[in-house]
Design an enzyme around this catalytic site. Structure first.
Site, PDB file in Angstrom:
ATOM      1  N   SER A  52      -3.890  -4.949  -4.542  1.00  0.00           N
ATOM      2  CA  SER A  52      -4.034  -5.641  -5.827  1.00  0.00           C
ATOM      3  C   SER A  52      -5.408  -5.389  -6.431  1.00  0.00           C
ATOM      4  O   SER A  52      -5.640  -5.696  -7.602  1.00  0.00           O
ATOM      5  CB  SER A  52      -3.818  -7.150  -5.646  1.00  0.00           C
ATOM      6  N   LYS A 120      -1.713  -3.733   6.657  1.00  0.00           N
ATOM      7  CA  LYS A 120      -0.457  -4.305   6.165  1.00  0.00           C
ATOM      8  C   LYS A 120       0.351  -3.229   5.461  1.00  0.00           C
ATOM      9  O   LYS A 120      -0.204  -2.428   4.702  1.00  0.00           O
ATOM     10  CB  LYS A 120      -0.719  -5.474   5.200  1.00  0.00           C
ATOM     11  N   GLU A 122       4.237  -2.474   3.363  1.00  0.00           N
ATOM     12  CA  GLU A 122       5.382  -3.040   2.671  1.00  0.00           C
ATOM     13  C   GLU A 122       6.666  -2.360   3.133  1.00  0.00           C
ATOM     14  O   GLU A 122       6.759  -1.130   3.140  1.00  0.00           O
ATOM     15  CB  GLU A 122       5.243  -2.866   1.155  1.00  0.00           C
ATOM     16  N   GLU A 189       7.010 -12.407  -0.068  1.00  0.00           N
ATOM     17  CA  GLU A 189       6.609 -12.585  -1.466  1.00  0.00           C
ATOM     18  C   GLU A 189       7.802 -12.863  -2.377  1.00  0.00           C
ATOM     19  O   GLU A 189       8.789 -12.144  -2.367  1.00  0.00           O
ATOM     20  CB  GLU A 189       5.853 -11.340  -1.969  1.00  0.00           C
TER      21      GLU A 189
END
Length: 271
Positions: A52, A120, A122, A189
């Site tokens: 982000s 991390k 996804e 999320e």
């Protein structure tokens, strides 16, 4: 029950114990030394050097443009600031999808060059090979399911995920798979709260929610959103604890006024 605020250094073992004791885990993003130092002293359990940064630090519309070198730069800045907090770094888009060896190289670069404590990724079943490779090198891995921003052009929208039973069932399977592979935790999320709680209760590793309801094991927010530095992003799951956009703007405007008027610096503010 153990007082986790007295833990001198947070580890993957600590987070599993916190889940077992029913103690919620706090997680925020960080991208620079100064902010990370504040958050570490505040006692935040996990700092996520998120991709982000592509949005809030560089102004891109999506997380896709940020590079591995840029992630390492941000992660290095954060790691130098912390004494207690566990630092997790996002593997950026294109560094792990479809190429297990590239995924391992990217994860090792992050760990060696930044000093971070974990990475991390996804996805679920589709990145199983990459997760296995990274874990085989002894690198802690956190998963990320539900809305996965790196797949925004596949989804076409940032709407709530897993509302339909087929997608919800796949998410349940992926969560179990990530636990079986050895991930130390999972971010969920923007999914229904009922599903978030169900997943958290079905696995032994911590589930961290961002729009995943209150039945999970902890929460994460983008620090710029939480502090009100950004102002256009207003999802339901966001709570703004400050309005720093207006406070900083007003302070800067006052500074300009004081400079123009000659009020700054005064006699006590010069040599």
């Amino acid at each position: 029950m153990k007082n986790y605020d007295e833990v001198k250094r947070m580890t993957t073992h600590t987070f599993k114990a916190m889940k077992a004791d029913g103690v919620k885990i706090s997680m925020l993003t960080a991208y620079d030394f100064s902010m990370a130092r504040i958050l570490d002293e505040a006692g935040i359990d996990i700092l996520l050097v998120g991709d982000s940064a592509s949005n809030v630090m560089a102004g891109h519309e999506t997380t896709l443009p940020i590079t591995l070198d840029q992630m390492i730069y941000h992660a290095s800045s954060v790691v130098r600031a912390v004494k207690r907090t566990f630092v997790v770094v996002d593997l950026p888009f294109g560094s792990y999808q479809g190429d297990e060896k590239a995924a391992l190289r990217a994860a090792i670069r992050i760990m060696k060059e930044s000093g971070a404590h974990g990475v991390k990724l996804e996805g679920g079943k589709e990145i199983e090979g990459s997760i296995k490779r990274i874990l085989s090198a002894g690198v802690p891995v956190m998963g990320h399911l539900g809305l996965t921003p790196q797949s925004i052009y596949k989804f076409g929208t940032y709407v709530v995920r897993a509302k339909e039973e087929e997608e919800a069932q796949q998410l349940r399977k992926d969560a179990k798979l990530l636990e079986k592979l050895g991930c130390f935790g999972i971010v969920l999320e923007k999914i229904p709260a009922v599903l978030g709680q169900e997943v958290a209760e079905s696995v032994g590793i911590p589930i961290i929610g961002i729009g995943g309801g209150n039945g999970v094991d902890g929460q994460v927010l983008v620090v710029h959103d939480m502090l009100g530095i950004t102002k256009d992003f207003q999802p339901r799951f966001l709570r703004r604890y400050l309005d720093l956009f207006e406070e900083i703007k007003n302070a800067a405007a006052q500074y300009k006024t004081d400079v123009r008027s000659g009020d700054f610096p005064n006699e006590k503010e010069q040599y």
